[in-house]
Design a protein around this motif. Structure first.
Motif, short mmCIF file in Angstrom:
data_model
loop_
_atom_site.label_atom_id
_atom_site.label_comp_id
_atom_site.label_asym_id
_atom_site.label_seq_id
_atom_site.Cartn_x
_atom_site.Cartn_y
_atom_site.Cartn_z
N PRO A 1 0.75 -1.24 -0.05
CA PRO A 1 0.13 -0.08 -0.32
C PRO A 1 0.75 1.21 0.16
O PRO A 1 1.83 1.10 0.64
CB PRO A 1 -0.93 0.07 1.49
CG PRO A 1 -0.96 -1.75 1.44
CD PRO A 1 0.24 -1.94 1.02
N ASP A 2 0.16 2.18 -0.81
CA ASP A 2 0.95 3.98 -1.18
C ASP A 2 2.50 3.30 -1.12
O ASP A 2 3.49 4.76 -1.01
CB ASP A 2 1.28 4.29 0.60
CG ASP A 2 -0.42 4.72 0.78
OD1 ASP A 2 -0.97 5.08 0.29
OD2 ASP A 2 -0.57 4.24 1.43
N THR A 3 3.11 2.22 -1.99
CA THR A 3 4.07 2.49 -2.32
C THR A 3 4.59 2.02 -3.89
O THR A 3 3.03 0.86 -4.80
CB THR A 3 5.18 0.98 -1.74
OG1 THR A 3 4.84 -0.19 -1.92
CG2 THR A 3 4.82 1.56 -0.33
N ASP A 4 5.66 1.38 -4.39
CA ASP A 4 5.36 0.88 -5.86
C ASP A 4 6.25 -0.11 -5.59
O ASP A 4 6.87 -0.62 -6.70
CB ASP A 4 6.26 1.67 -7.06
CG ASP A 4 7.28 2.64 -6.63
OD1 ASP A 4 7.69 2.05 -5.28
OD2 ASP A 4 8.11 3.56 -7.58
N ILE A 5 6.37 -1.14 -4.29
CA ILE A 5 6.69 -2.17 -3.83
C ILE A 5 5.99 -3.61 -4.31
O ILE A 5 5.35 -3.54 -4.26
CB ILE A 5 7.71 -1.99 -3.00
CG1 ILE A 5 8.14 -0.49 -1.86
CG2 ILE A 5 8.70 -3.75 -2.04
CD1 ILE A 5 8.18 -0.07 -0.80
N PRO A 6 6.85 -4.44 -5.33
CA PRO A 6 6.19 -5.13 -5.61
C PRO A 6 6.27 -6.41 -5.05
O PRO A 6 7.65 -6.64 -4.76
CB PRO A 6 6.64 -6.09 -7.38
CG PRO A 6 8.16 -5.18 -7.21
CD PRO A 6 8.42 -3.83 -5.94
N ARG A 7 5.18 -7.43 -4.45
CA ARG A 7 5.59 -8.73 -3.92
C ARG A 7 4.03 -9.63 -4.55
O ARG A 7 3.58 -9.51 -5.37
CB ARG A 7 5.16 -8.21 -2.76
CG ARG A 7 5.70 -7.30 -1.43
CD ARG A 7 6.68 -8.12 -1.21
NE ARG A 7 7.03 -7.26 -0.23
CZ ARG A 7 8.75 -6.40 -0.38
NH1 ARG A 7 8.92 -6.21 -1.90
NH2 ARG A 7 9.05 -5.91 0.07
#
Length: 133
Positions: free
Chosen positions: A99-105
């Motif tokens: 949430p609120d990031t561009d960090i993929p999981r």
């Protein structure tokens, strides 16, 4: 609901008190293929995680879910054969951003279809040094 917590080594699970390495527990009859669900965080290559986790999962009704970071296309493609060798089948990959990031999981859902061969997992450390292909 009953839960068991394990770790690769005592340092990772010191808060649990007495611990046994995951690879050893997977060969114990009280733990092998006894769980409906095994969940792992992104600590290793997916093929390695599968080798450590799949032996705990009940055949034909259990699942293994791996929480992974980054783009999983290449790693997932490389782990499919290992997962099949261990009695599983990849059912779904759920890719998302924190949430609120561009960090993929990603969450990788593996369904256990057959028993895992008794030889797995191999001795602790071996899966990391020589992952199944």
């Amino acid at each position: 609901m009953k839960a068991e917590l394990t770790g690769a080594n005592a340092e990772q699970t010191i808060f649990l008190g007495d611990t046994v390495p995951t690879a050893d527990l997977a060969h114990e009859k009280d733990f092998r293929e006894k769980f409906d669900l095994c969940v792992s965080r992104a600590v290793a290559n997916l093929a390695v995680l599968a080798e450590y986790c799949m032996p705990f999962v009940k055949p034909q009704k259990g699942s293994f879910v791996a929480y992974k970071s980054g783009n999983m296309n290449e790693e997932l493609a490389g782990a499919r054969n290992a997962i099949n060798m261990l009695g599983g089948e990849v059912k779904q990959e759920i890719a998302f951003f924190l949430p609120d990031t561009d960090i993929p999981r990603s969450l990788i859902w593996v369904e256990k279809l057959m028993r895992t061969p008794q030889m797995y997992p191999r001795k602790a450390g071996t899966p990391s040094k020589s992952p199944l292909e």
